[in-house]
Each structure stands twice: as C-alpha cells, then as structure tokens.
Design a protein around this motif. Sequence first.
Motif, mmCIF file in Angstrom:
data_model
loop_
_atom_site.group_PDB
_atom_site.id
_atom_site.type_symbol
_atom_site.label_atom_id
_atom_site.label_comp_id
_atom_site.label_asym_id
_atom_site.label_seq_id
_atom_site.Cartn_x
_atom_site.Cartn_y
_atom_site.Cartn_z
ATOM 1 N N CYS A 17 -0.003 -54.858 -39.392
ATOM 2 C CA CYS A 17 0.108 -53.550 -40.062
ATOM 3 C C CYS A 17 1.375 -53.498 -40.917
ATOM 4 C CB CYS A 17 0.128 -52.417 -39.033
ATOM 5 S SG CYS A 17 -1.497 -52.118 -38.300
ATOM 6 N N CYS A 41 2.204 -48.210 -35.514
ATOM 7 C CA CYS A 41 1.766 -49.114 -36.594
ATOM 8 C C CYS A 41 2.330 -48.743 -37.956
ATOM 9 C CB CYS A 41 0.242 -49.118 -36.685
ATOM 10 S SG CYS A 41 -0.555 -49.556 -35.141
ATOM 11 N N VAL A 45 -0.584 -45.420 -41.439
ATOM 12 C CA VAL A 45 -1.780 -45.999 -40.817
ATOM 13 C C VAL A 45 -2.562 -44.899 -40.095
ATOM 14 C CG1 VAL A 45 -2.669 -47.749 -39.225
ATOM 15 C CG2 VAL A 45 -0.553 -48.173 -40.488
#
Length: 301
Positions: A17, A41, A45
Amino acid sequence: MHILLTGGTGLIGRGLCRHWLAQGHQLTVWSRSPERVSTLCGAQVRGIGRLEELGEEPLDAVVNLAGAPIADRPWTRKRKTLLWASRISLTEQLLAWLGQRGQKPQVLISGSAVGWYGDGGERELHEDNPQVTDDFAAQLCGAWEETAQRAEAQGMRVVLVRTGLVLARDGGFLKRLLLPFKLGLGGPLGDGRQWMPWIHLEDEIGLIDFLLHQQQAAGPYNACAPEPVRNADFALALGRALHRPAILPAPAFVLRATLGELSGLLLGGQRALPVRLSEAGYQFRFTDLDAALEDLLADSH
Ligand SMILES: NC(=O)c1ccc[n+]([C@@H]2O[C@H](COP(=O)([O-])OP(=O)(O)OC[C@H]3O[C@@H](n4cnc5c(N)ncnc54)[C@H](OP(=O)(O)O)[C@@H]3O)[C@@H](O)[C@H]2O)c1
C-alpha cells in the motif's frame, strides 16, 4: 490503476500500500476490520468489509494475501480449519464475486509460500519441480494455488507468489527472533542444516510490483533471494548483525514436543531459487543476507 487487496493490513500488504500510494494508484482493501484500514494502510486507502460495496467499480488488479498466521501456534484441528478457511474459502469467495461481475480485472496476484514444495532437503527447488513432501503446509499452499488458478477461466492472468521468510523491520519472523537473540539465547533450530529461503521486504514488494506490470508473467514464482542459507548460518548472521553470540541450539526433540506438527515447518526447509523471476529480469536489491540484516537492524544493537 485501481487495485483491490486482501490481507492489505498485513506485513506485506501494508508495504504494498505504501509503495502503490506513492505511485498514485487507487487502493481498496477488503478486511475484517475495514475501519482500521486507513490507519494501517494510509489515509487514502479505502477499507471495505464486504466485496459487494465495490459494486461494478472498475478494477485493474487483485492482490490476494489474506490468511491467518501459519506459525503462530500449534496446528490443532481447529487451527488447521482456520488456516484453511482464511485462505482457500476466502479465495473461493473472492472468485465467486469476480465471476458474477461484468468487468474483470486483468490480473490476480495470489499468495503462496515456499512451503508449497514441502521439505525439500538438499535439492534445489525451481518452480517446475513437483511437490516433494505432502505435509499440511504443502497441502494448504497447493489448495490455495489451485483455487486462485481458477481465475484464469474468467480471463484473468494469474500469478502465484511462493514467498520465503520475509525479513522486515516492523514485523514477521525477524521481529520475533530479536528478543532471544539480543539476550544471547539465539541459535540454530535442530541441527541447523535445513535451508532457509529468505527475502527482504523491499524485494517482496518490488517483485510483486514487477509481476503486476509484466504482461507475460503468469504461474508460480519463487519469491526468495537467489542465495538461500542454512538455518545455522542464518543464526550466525543474525548474531553478527546484533553483535551477540548465536550458538544456543533449540534441540529438535524440544521443538517437536512443544510445537507438534508445526515443528516440521522449522526443522524442514527449502533450497528454493527464484529461477523464473531471474529469467523475467527482476533485479534483487538484496542478495546477500548480511547486507539485508544490516539494512534492517542497523539501529537495533
Ligand atoms: N511474511 C512471511 O514471511 C510469509 C512467508 C510466506 C508466505 N506468506 C503468506 O503471505 C500472506 C501475507 O503475509 P503477511 O506476512 O503480510 O501476513 P500477515 O501480516 O499475517 O497478514 C495477513 C492478513 O490476513 C488477514 N487475516 C488474518 N487472519 C485472518 C483470518 N482468520 N481470516 C481472514 N483473514 C485473515 C488479515 O487482514 P484483516 O485483519 O485486514 O482481515 C491480515 O492482515 C499470508 O497469507 C502468509 O501466509 C508470508
């Protein structure tokens, strides 16, 4: 690209990520705890608890890494059921959802492990080798790969990442070894002759990104550095990196008595080589274990 990840909150997933956010990709993580996704993350996200939340939003790629930790506790029947369901049933669910969507992603990159081969002893393991032994880890990885492979029938390119032991600063195997080794209690497991295919987290992320972009890449790839080491040499290298002795062995019979069937994962090994990645032109950043450990542990001794 819009990439959907399962296991995106894990050690490898969080690294992916970070990497893909920096490249400007749109990321969605399917998680049991969607509310924690943006914290773990990255703020941009999106976390979803159900795949249906995505509707027909176009997807370019799916990266499937979810699974309960394999070496955390002994493999009771209940634990085995969870290890199986969290990989195979979850992948089946993912494929069923993809199957009834109109728009399909181009590629599915799905997790596996060098444990797919079983205990390979002294032989070098290339991706075209058959499975050597049929222990639980080999069966689990075999079923995980076979399930993911079915996405090919839906028109997707399927890549299977047979990962070795991921070495990272903030988690995984290395983090668990640090305390005993820092206390001078580290050493080989059993006779220490078993092979350990290791990989620096940066290369694990680099090669998954590489396989995402290689339009021809499909099938299994050994995700481990080109120079695996024996367990005893790994212990010595870790001792060197931490400036501690690493000579106290953990006898095989003690591991068997305390861990049961799971001990096979530690006492067996794989001399796996990243043949297909090398042929495809992936350049490893870390090929030398001492350099990898120095990079990860520079400020921990
Ligand atoms: N790290 C290694 O050395 C290594 C080596 C070989 C293979 N692998 C495999 O590669 C995959 C990713 O590795 P990793 O180290 O990043 O794993 P990890 O840190 O343990 O994270 C795995 C993720 O799987 C999800 N998960 C955990 N338990 C689950 C359950 N019971 N049901 C459904 N989902 C569950 C979690 O996501 P949510 O909490 O968001 O649902 C978790 O973030 C794993 O499947 C692992 O077996 C890892």
